[in-house]
Write a protein that holds these residues in place. Structure first.
Motif, PDB file in Angstrom:
ATOM      1  N   UNK A   1      28.845  44.597  41.892  1.00 54.87           N
ATOM      2  CA  UNK A   1      28.756  43.583  43.098  1.00 54.87           C
ATOM      3  C   UNK A   1      28.967  42.201  42.690  1.00 54.87           C
ATOM      4  N   UNK A   2      28.193  41.675  42.462  1.00 59.75           N
ATOM      5  CA  UNK A   2      28.235  39.853  42.104  1.00 59.75           C
ATOM      6  C   UNK A   2      29.324  39.033  41.289  1.00 59.75           C
ATOM      7  N   UNK A   3      30.319  39.958  40.771  1.00 56.45           N
ATOM      8  CA  UNK A   3      31.002  39.917  40.019  1.00 56.45           C
ATOM      9  C   UNK A   3      32.526  39.991  40.670  1.00 56.45           C
ATOM     10  N   UNK A   4      32.914  38.107  40.520  1.00 52.18           N
ATOM     11  CA  UNK A   4      34.532  37.790  41.119  1.00 52.18           C
ATOM     12  C   UNK A   4      35.450  37.963  40.265  1.00 52.18           C
ATOM     13  N   UNK A   5      36.671  37.938  40.751  1.00 51.76           N
ATOM     14  CA  UNK A   5      38.142  37.589  40.117  1.00 51.76           C
ATOM     15  C   UNK A   5      38.210  35.784  39.545  1.00 51.76           C
ATOM     16  N   UNK A   6      38.166  35.137  39.301  1.00 49.65           N
ATOM     17  CA  UNK A   6      38.748  33.839  39.370  1.00 49.65           C
ATOM     18  C   UNK A   6      40.601  33.528  38.120  1.00 49.65           C
ATOM     19  N   UNK A   7      41.075  33.320  39.028  1.00 49.44           N
ATOM     20  CA  UNK A   7      42.503  32.943  37.737  1.00 49.44           C
ATOM     21  C   UNK A   7      42.611  31.697  38.074  1.00 49.44           C
TER      22      UNK A   7
ATOM     23  N   UNK B   1      23.785  36.132  34.260  1.00 51.66           N
ATOM     24  CA  UNK B   1      25.341  36.622  34.405  1.00 51.66           C
ATOM     25  C   UNK B   1      26.481  37.056  34.590  1.00 51.66           C
ATOM     26  N   UNK B   2      26.912  35.527  34.143  1.00 49.36           N
ATOM     27  CA  UNK B   2      28.713  35.626  33.670  1.00 49.36           C
ATOM     28  C   UNK B   2      28.678  36.630  32.421  1.00 49.36           C
ATOM     29  N   UNK B   3      27.459  37.100  31.674  1.00 48.21           N
ATOM     30  CA  UNK B   3      27.489  37.843  30.129  1.00 48.21           C
ATOM     31  C   UNK B   3      27.422  39.636  31.156  1.00 48.21           C
ATOM     32  N   UNK B   4      27.106  39.145  32.503  1.00 40.49           N
ATOM     33  CA  UNK B   4      26.894  40.406  32.371  1.00 40.49           C
ATOM     34  C   UNK B   4      28.034  41.171  33.368  1.00 40.49           C
ATOM     35  N   UNK B   5      28.718  40.098  33.831  1.00 41.72           N
ATOM     36  CA  UNK B   5      29.882  40.447  34.240  1.00 41.72           C
ATOM     37  C   UNK B   5      30.660  40.785  33.110  1.00 41.72           C
ATOM     38  N   UNK B   6      30.621  40.190  32.009  1.00 38.70           N
ATOM     39  CA  UNK B   6      31.868  40.148  30.918  1.00 38.70           C
ATOM     40  C   UNK B   6      31.645  41.809  30.648  1.00 38.70           C
TER      41      UNK B   6
END
Length: 62
Positions: A56-62, A45-50
């Motif tokens: 929809x399942x990706x969130x931006x964490x700073x 999922x992380x690779x997909x968000x990159x």
């Protein structure tokens, strides 16, 4: 009293006796496998968000 059975415990060292007493019935192995499967899908999922951060399942964490 049957002392032969009790004498067998003298043959076990403390590490072996702890394993006999603990006996989780393979639950550790089960949770290891569940954790591995979860880790795999989280990594996917992380690779997909990159690749596409607007899913929809990706969130931006700073």
């Amino acid at each position: 009293m049957n002392t032969k059975a009790m004498e067998k415990f003298n043959d076990l060292n403390s590490a072996d006796l702890a394993i006999v007493e603990g006996g989780d019935g393979g639950a550790s192995l089960l949770w290891f496998l569940v954790g591995g499967v979860y880790s795999y899908y989280a990594n996917e999922a992380t690779a997909s968000c990159r690749k596409n951060p607007k899913q929809w399942h990706c969130i931006n964490i700073k």
